[in-house]
Design a protein around this motif. Structure first.
Motif: not given
Length: 342
Positions: A118-124
């Protein structure tokens, strides 16, 4: 491409809380890693190298580095996928994803497809800057509570079936998916068929283990085992580990096939000259993740169980295998140059 296991975390204000929480969640032994992309690194394989670093692998530095072949994008991502599969990685958090190019986001999504993690992208940054492929991701969160709950989730069972139950004590509880081992009778039939095609007379390790006990592994120092485990390329790490705990010849290693490694990676079969003596060797606990990664690397490329696992590092990349062996003097793995030419 399926986006069911991709999550976008929108941190428009660049709240330090999210970065800290993601870093604290980094637990490779539990199948959770946090990747920190190297800022302003223009190398095409840079993000794959960051992934390898998160998985505990260290690339040798320098222009004449024995890891220079991992400067290739495909080779680096294949290595990262093999290590991820072997370690049973279930969840990956990538920091500062808004700074990644579209090409690197594509590479991440392809890696997720290969590993089943599972991939989680932290879009800041503001979500209006999401590229088209991420705009289709349905799961988005934007609160601290949601992010903490996400990090607490166990993550999906990896879809790839390349890592064995025997690794659960070594690589953590995430590595519990089981490879269904063929029965000795079926393996014998398949091997006979392959033998007719390849003139290879030996059955695999599973069938042989029904009749013979494996030889005990040669012990090595924990520092040497740790040095082998940190090698970035799974084929080099696997090959050198086999040489270390068996003291087998390179000629024997050349013919090691997928089916010469048992499903639980507890036993490996080594082939002697003319296959007159092909003994079994017990695989020590420290080496099992390395051989599991080598096997995953083999299976992520189009190979059959009867193909040599280490063929590419025994011939095309032999100089890098020799160079790494030379950097491990305590293991006494000096490899003569002529012995690695097909």
């Amino acid at each position: 491409m399926v986006y069911d296991d991709v999550t976008i975390v929108v941190d428009e204000r660049d709240d330090l809380f999210y970065t800290r929480a993601a870093l604290q969640a980094h637990r490779p032994e539990k199948g959770r890693i946090t990747v920190q992309p190297t800022p302003a690194n223009g190398s095409p394989a840079a993000l794959a190298h960051d992934m390898l670093h998160a998985l505990g692998k260290r690339l040798a530095p320098g222009p004449n580095s024995p890891d220079v072949w991992l400067d290739s994008v495909n080779a680096a991502w294949l290595a990262a996928a093999a290590w991820g599969v072997a370690a049973g990685v279930r969840r990956v958090v990538v920091l500062r994803a808004h700074l990644l190019t579209i090409r690197r986001i594509d590479q991440l999504l392809a890696w997720r497809e290969s590993t089943g993690a599972q991939l989680t992208l932290l879009w800041q940054k503001a979500p209006r800057g999401l590229p088209q492929m991420l705009a289709r991701v349905e799961r988005r969160i934007s609160s601290r509570d949601q992010f903490e709950a996400l990090l607490a989730e166990p993550g999906p069972i990896p879809t790839r079936q390349f890592f064995p139950p025997a690794l659960s004590a070594v690589a953590g509880p995430a590595a519990v998916a089981v490879v269904a081992e063929q029965s000795p009778a079926r393996q014998l039939r398949d091997t006979r068929s392959a033998s007719r095609r390849r003139a290879h007379p030996c059955v695999g390790a599973m069938a042989t283990a029904q009749m013979f006990q494996p030889a005990a592994a040669i012990e090595i120092a924990s520092e040497s085992a740790a040095a082998l485990a940190a090698l970035a390329h799974p084929l080099i790490a696997g090959a050198l580990s086999v040489l270390a705990f068996t003291r087998a010849s390179l000629g024997s290693l050349r013919f090691t096939r997928d089916l010469d490694i048992t499903g639980d990676v507890s036993t490996i079969k080594i082939h002697g000259a003319g296959h007159r003596c092909c003994p079994l060797h017990a695989v020590p606990a420290w080496a099992r993740p390395l051989l599991a990664a080598a096997r995953a690397h083999h299976r992520l490329t189009p190979h059959s169980p009867g193909d040599s696992v280490f063929a590419s590092v025994m011939v095309a990349e032999a100089r890098y295998l020799r160079a790494h062996a030379g950097h491990l003097p305590r293991l006494d793995l000096a490899l003569p140059a002529g012995s690695l030419v097909s």
